[in-house]
Scaffold this motif. Structure first.
Motif, PDB file in Angstrom:
ATOM      1  N   LYS A   1       0.829  -1.215   0.000  1.00 17.32           N
ATOM      2  CA  LYS A   1       0.000   0.000   0.000  1.00 17.32           C
ATOM      3  C   LYS A   1       0.859   1.259   0.000  1.00 17.32           C
ATOM      4  O   LYS A   1       0.488   2.261  -0.618  1.00 17.32           O
ATOM      5  CB  LYS A   1      -0.967  -0.024   1.181  1.00 17.32           C
ATOM      6  CG  LYS A   1      -2.062  -1.057   0.982  1.00 17.32           C
ATOM      7  CD  LYS A   1      -3.155  -0.959   2.016  1.00 17.32           C
ATOM      8  CE  LYS A   1      -4.282  -1.888   1.627  1.00 17.32           C
ATOM      9  NZ  LYS A   1      -5.469  -1.697   2.400  1.00 17.32           N
ATOM     10  N   GLU A   2       2.024   1.214   0.674  1.00 17.89           N
ATOM     11  CA  GLU A   2       2.931   2.361   0.636  1.00 17.89           C
ATOM     12  C   GLU A   2       3.414   2.633  -0.787  1.00 17.89           C
ATOM     13  O   GLU A   2       3.654   3.778  -1.151  1.00 17.89           O
ATOM     14  CB  GLU A   2       4.142   2.119   1.553  1.00 17.89           C
ATOM     15  CG  GLU A   2       3.836   2.310   3.016  1.00 17.89           C
ATOM     16  CD  GLU A   2       5.020   1.996   3.921  1.00 17.89           C
ATOM     17  OE1 GLU A   2       6.126   1.692   3.416  1.00 17.89           O
ATOM     18  OE2 GLU A   2       4.828   2.052   5.156  1.00 17.89           O
ATOM     19  N   LYS A   3       3.550   1.579  -1.577  1.00 19.85           N
ATOM     20  CA  LYS A   3       3.973   1.713  -2.980  1.00 19.85           C
ATOM     21  C   LYS A   3       2.783   1.998  -3.885  1.00 19.85           C
ATOM     22  O   LYS A   3       2.937   2.108  -5.095  1.00 19.85           O
ATOM     23  CB  LYS A   3       4.668   0.431  -3.464  1.00 19.85           C
ATOM     24  CG  LYS A   3       5.920   0.088  -2.715  1.00 19.85           C
ATOM     25  CD  LYS A   3       7.084   0.832  -3.264  1.00 19.85           C
ATOM     26  CE  LYS A   3       8.352   0.366  -2.552  1.00 19.85           C
ATOM     27  NZ  LYS A   3       9.471   1.184  -2.835  1.00 19.85           N
ATOM     28  N   ASP A   4       1.584   2.083  -3.296  1.00 21.25           N
ATOM     29  CA  ASP A   4       0.343   2.339  -4.027  1.00 21.25           C
ATOM     30  C   ASP A   4       0.121   1.294  -5.119  1.00 21.25           C
ATOM     31  O   ASP A   4      -0.262   1.622  -6.239  1.00 21.25           O
ATOM     32  CB  ASP A   4       0.339   3.760  -4.604  1.00 21.25           C
ATOM     33  CG  ASP A   4      -1.065   4.237  -4.917  1.00 21.25           C
ATOM     34  OD1 ASP A   4      -2.017   3.751  -4.281  1.00 21.25           O
ATOM     35  OD2 ASP A   4      -1.211   5.084  -5.829  1.00 21.25           O
ATOM     36  N   LEU A   5       0.379   0.035  -4.774  1.00 24.87           N
ATOM     37  CA  LEU A   5       0.184  -1.068  -5.712  1.00 24.87           C
ATOM     38  C   LEU A   5      -1.087  -1.833  -5.357  1.00 24.87           C
ATOM     39  O   LEU A   5      -1.367  -2.078  -4.192  1.00 24.87           O
ATOM     40  CB  LEU A   5       1.355  -2.057  -5.641  1.00 24.87           C
ATOM     41  CG  LEU A   5       2.710  -1.605  -6.150  1.00 24.87           C
ATOM     42  CD1 LEU A   5       3.777  -2.632  -5.793  1.00 24.87           C
ATOM     43  CD2 LEU A   5       2.656  -1.399  -7.652  1.00 24.87           C
ATOM     44  N   LYS A   6      -1.825  -2.212  -6.383  1.00 22.14           N
ATOM     45  CA  LYS A   6      -2.958  -3.101  -6.186  1.00 22.14           C
ATOM     46  C   LYS A   6      -2.415  -4.524  -6.148  1.00 22.14           C
ATOM     47  O   LYS A   6      -1.310  -4.788  -6.601  1.00 22.14           O
ATOM     48  CB  LYS A   6      -3.950  -2.940  -7.329  1.00 22.14           C
ATOM     49  CG  LYS A   6      -4.639  -1.578  -7.341  1.00 22.14           C
ATOM     50  CD  LYS A   6      -5.702  -1.539  -8.414  1.00 22.14           C
ATOM     51  CE  LYS A   6      -6.532  -0.302  -8.472  1.00 22.14           C
ATOM     52  NZ  LYS A   6      -6.169   0.857  -7.815  1.00 22.14           N
ATOM     53  N   LEU A   7      -3.199  -5.444  -5.613  1.00 17.90           N
ATOM     54  CA  LEU A   7      -2.786  -6.840  -5.505  1.00 17.90           C
ATOM     55  C   LEU A   7      -2.409  -7.407  -6.876  1.00 17.90           C
ATOM     56  O   LEU A   7      -1.413  -8.117  -7.010  1.00 17.90           O
ATOM     57  CB  LEU A   7      -3.916  -7.655  -4.876  1.00 17.90           C
ATOM     58  CG  LEU A   7      -3.550  -8.854  -4.037  1.00 17.90           C
ATOM     59  CD1 LEU A   7      -2.530  -8.540  -2.975  1.00 17.90           C
ATOM     60  CD2 LEU A   7      -4.786  -9.450  -3.409  1.00 17.90           C
ATOM     61  N   MET A   8      -3.198  -7.086  -7.893  1.00 19.99           N
ATOM     62  CA  MET A   8      -2.915  -7.583  -9.255  1.00 19.99           C
ATOM     63  C   MET A   8      -1.585  -7.039  -9.779  1.00 19.99           C
ATOM     64  O   MET A   8      -0.852  -7.740 -10.475  1.00 19.99           O
ATOM     65  CB  MET A   8      -4.049  -7.202 -10.219  1.00 19.99           C
ATOM     66  CG  MET A   8      -5.340  -7.954  -9.960  1.00 19.99           C
ATOM     67  SD  MET A   8      -5.185  -9.738 -10.188  1.00 19.99           S
ATOM     68  CE  MET A   8      -4.929  -9.844 -11.936  1.00 19.99           C
ATOM     69  N   GLU A   9      -1.272  -5.797  -9.434  1.00 25.29           N
ATOM     70  CA  GLU A   9      -0.007  -5.197  -9.890  1.00 25.29           C
ATOM     71  C   GLU A   9       1.180  -5.890  -9.219  1.00 25.29           C
ATOM     72  O   GLU A   9       2.194  -6.161  -9.875  1.00 25.29           O
ATOM     73  CB  GLU A   9      -0.001  -3.696  -9.603  1.00 25.29           C
ATOM     74  CG  GLU A   9      -1.027  -2.932 -10.422  1.00 25.29           C
ATOM     75  CD  GLU A   9      -1.220  -1.496  -9.962  1.00 25.29           C
ATOM     76  OE1 GLU A   9      -1.483  -0.644 -10.836  1.00 25.29           O
ATOM     77  OE2 GLU A   9      -1.101  -1.229  -8.742  1.00 25.29           O
ATOM     78  N   LEU A  10       1.049  -6.198  -7.928  1.00 17.24           N
ATOM     79  CA  LEU A  10       2.124  -6.919  -7.246  1.00 17.24           C
ATOM     80  C   LEU A  10       2.256  -8.328  -7.818  1.00 17.24           C
ATOM     81  O   LEU A  10       3.362  -8.837  -7.972  1.00 17.24           O
ATOM     82  CB  LEU A  10       1.869  -6.971  -5.734  1.00 17.24           C
ATOM     83  CG  LEU A  10       2.953  -7.656  -4.900  1.00 17.24           C
ATOM     84  CD1 LEU A  10       4.318  -6.976  -5.096  1.00 17.24           C
ATOM     85  CD2 LEU A  10       2.568  -7.668  -3.426  1.00 17.24           C
ATOM     86  N   SER A  11       1.136  -8.922  -8.177  1.00 16.78           N
ATOM     87  CA  SER A  11       1.146 -10.238  -8.792  1.00 16.78           C
ATOM     88  C   SER A  11       1.931 -10.220 -10.105  1.00 16.78           C
ATOM     89  O   SER A  11       2.748 -11.095 -10.369  1.00 16.78           O
ATOM     90  CB  SER A  11      -0.295 -10.717  -9.040  1.00 16.78           C
ATOM     91  OG  SER A  11      -0.308 -11.935  -9.733  1.00 16.78           O
TER      92      SER A  11
ATOM     93  N   ILE B   1      -1.604 -14.791   1.602  1.00 16.48           N
ATOM     94  CA  ILE B   1      -0.416 -14.422   2.379  1.00 16.48           C
ATOM     95  C   ILE B   1      -0.690 -13.154   3.185  1.00 16.48           C
ATOM     96  O   ILE B   1      -0.441 -13.103   4.379  1.00 16.48           O
ATOM     97  CB  ILE B   1       0.815 -14.237   1.457  1.00 16.48           C
ATOM     98  CG1 ILE B   1       1.247 -15.586   0.874  1.00 16.48           C
ATOM     99  CG2 ILE B   1       1.972 -13.575   2.211  1.00 16.48           C
ATOM    100  CD1 ILE B   1       2.260 -15.478  -0.255  1.00 16.48           C
ATOM    101  N   GLU B   2      -1.234 -12.134   2.511  1.00 22.21           N
ATOM    102  CA  GLU B   2      -1.505 -10.871   3.202  1.00 22.21           C
ATOM    103  C   GLU B   2      -2.510 -11.030   4.331  1.00 22.21           C
ATOM    104  O   GLU B   2      -2.446 -10.330   5.331  1.00 22.21           O
ATOM    105  CB  GLU B   2      -2.009  -9.818   2.211  1.00 22.21           C
ATOM    106  CG  GLU B   2      -0.928  -9.225   1.347  1.00 22.21           C
ATOM    107  CD  GLU B   2      -1.382  -7.993   0.594  1.00 22.21           C
ATOM    108  OE1 GLU B   2      -2.548  -7.560   0.744  1.00 22.21           O
ATOM    109  OE2 GLU B   2      -0.557  -7.443  -0.162  1.00 22.21           O
ATOM    110  N   ASN B   3      -3.444 -11.944   4.170  1.00 18.11           N
ATOM    111  CA  ASN B   3      -4.485 -12.133   5.176  1.00 18.11           C
ATOM    112  C   ASN B   3      -4.084 -13.104   6.276  1.00 18.11           C
ATOM    113  O   ASN B   3      -4.894 -13.453   7.120  1.00 18.11           O
ATOM    114  CB  ASN B   3      -5.781 -12.594   4.511  1.00 18.11           C
ATOM    115  CG  ASN B   3      -6.360 -11.520   3.633  1.00 18.11           C
ATOM    116  OD1 ASN B   3      -6.269 -10.345   3.953  1.00 18.11           O
ATOM    117  ND2 ASN B   3      -6.930 -11.899   2.513  1.00 18.11           N
ATOM    118  N   GLY B   4      -2.819 -13.548   6.249  1.00 17.61           N
ATOM    119  CA  GLY B   4      -2.339 -14.441   7.284  1.00 17.61           C
ATOM    120  C   GLY B   4      -2.891 -15.847   7.176  1.00 17.61           C
ATOM    121  O   GLY B   4      -2.835 -16.623   8.122  1.00 17.61           O
TER     122      GLY B   4
END
Length: 194
Positions: free
Chosen positions: A20-30, A43-46
């Motif tokens: 979120k600090e990088k302003d990335l959506k989950l799909m973009e990180l994917s 992973i993010e949701n533990g």
């Protein structure tokens, strides 16, 4: 030499914070990492602990130094035999991005030889919603207040204050509050190293 335990179950929250600090959506990180968005979400949701290569890929693409990332997971104090946690120290967190009416507070995260335990307080608002999820842990649910329906895959349990449920979190599950009042649940996650 001072020994530190790592709070592995904070990995997902740290990844979400940096994403979120990088302003990335989950799909973009994917797309950046080659890790499927469904796995990143778990992973993010533990709900899933990533393999070491996957974790290093993610933090590298987020531009986070490994020593800094793992330093935030360090639990430096040795266990004195007890832990007192005043209620003002409970930490709000988001377990599932996009879930409506699910309000979590982390009460305790503790690692021990062979696994870890996380204790959370969940306030479930009326008409809350999210899909069923799976967690790589055993779960124990205790209803403190209110009435809910708890789904375990194709089974459901009507639960009221004082009722409890223990299950393998790998079974898709969902608490539902179809009443006009909030329900409060104590949720224990038992992570094992097996």
């Amino acid at each position: 030499m001072e020994q530190h335990n790592l709070e592995y179950y904070k990995i997902g929250g740290l990844i979400r914070k940096y994403r979120k600090e990088k302003d990335l959506k989950l799909m973009e990180l994917s797309e950046l990492t080659g890790v499927k968005s469904a796995m990143l979400s778990k992973i993010e949701n533990g709900r899933l602990i990533p393999t070491i290569p996957t974790l290093f890929t993610i933090i590298n693409k987020l531009g986070v130094r490994a020593d800094m990332f793992f330093g935030q997971l360090a639990q430096g104090d040795e266990f004195p035999g007890y832990i007192f946690i005043p209620k003002q120290n409970f930490t709000k967190y988001e377990k599932e991005e996009g879930a409506v009416g699910f309000h979590y507070q982390s009460i305790l995260e503790f690692n021990y030889d062979g696994g870890a335990i996380q204790v959370s307080l969940l306030t479930l608002e009326p008409n809350s919603s999210r899909p069923q999820v799976a967690t790589a842990a055993f779960e124990f649910i205790y209803i403190l207040a209110g009435d809910i329906k708890y789904e375990l895959e194709d089974k459901s349990f009507q639960m009221t204050a004082g009722d409890a449920l223990f299950f393998d979190g790998n079974i898709p599950h969902l608490p539902q509050n179809n009443t006009n009042h909030a329900a409060t649940l104590l949720v224990f996650y038992l992570f094992t190293s097996n």
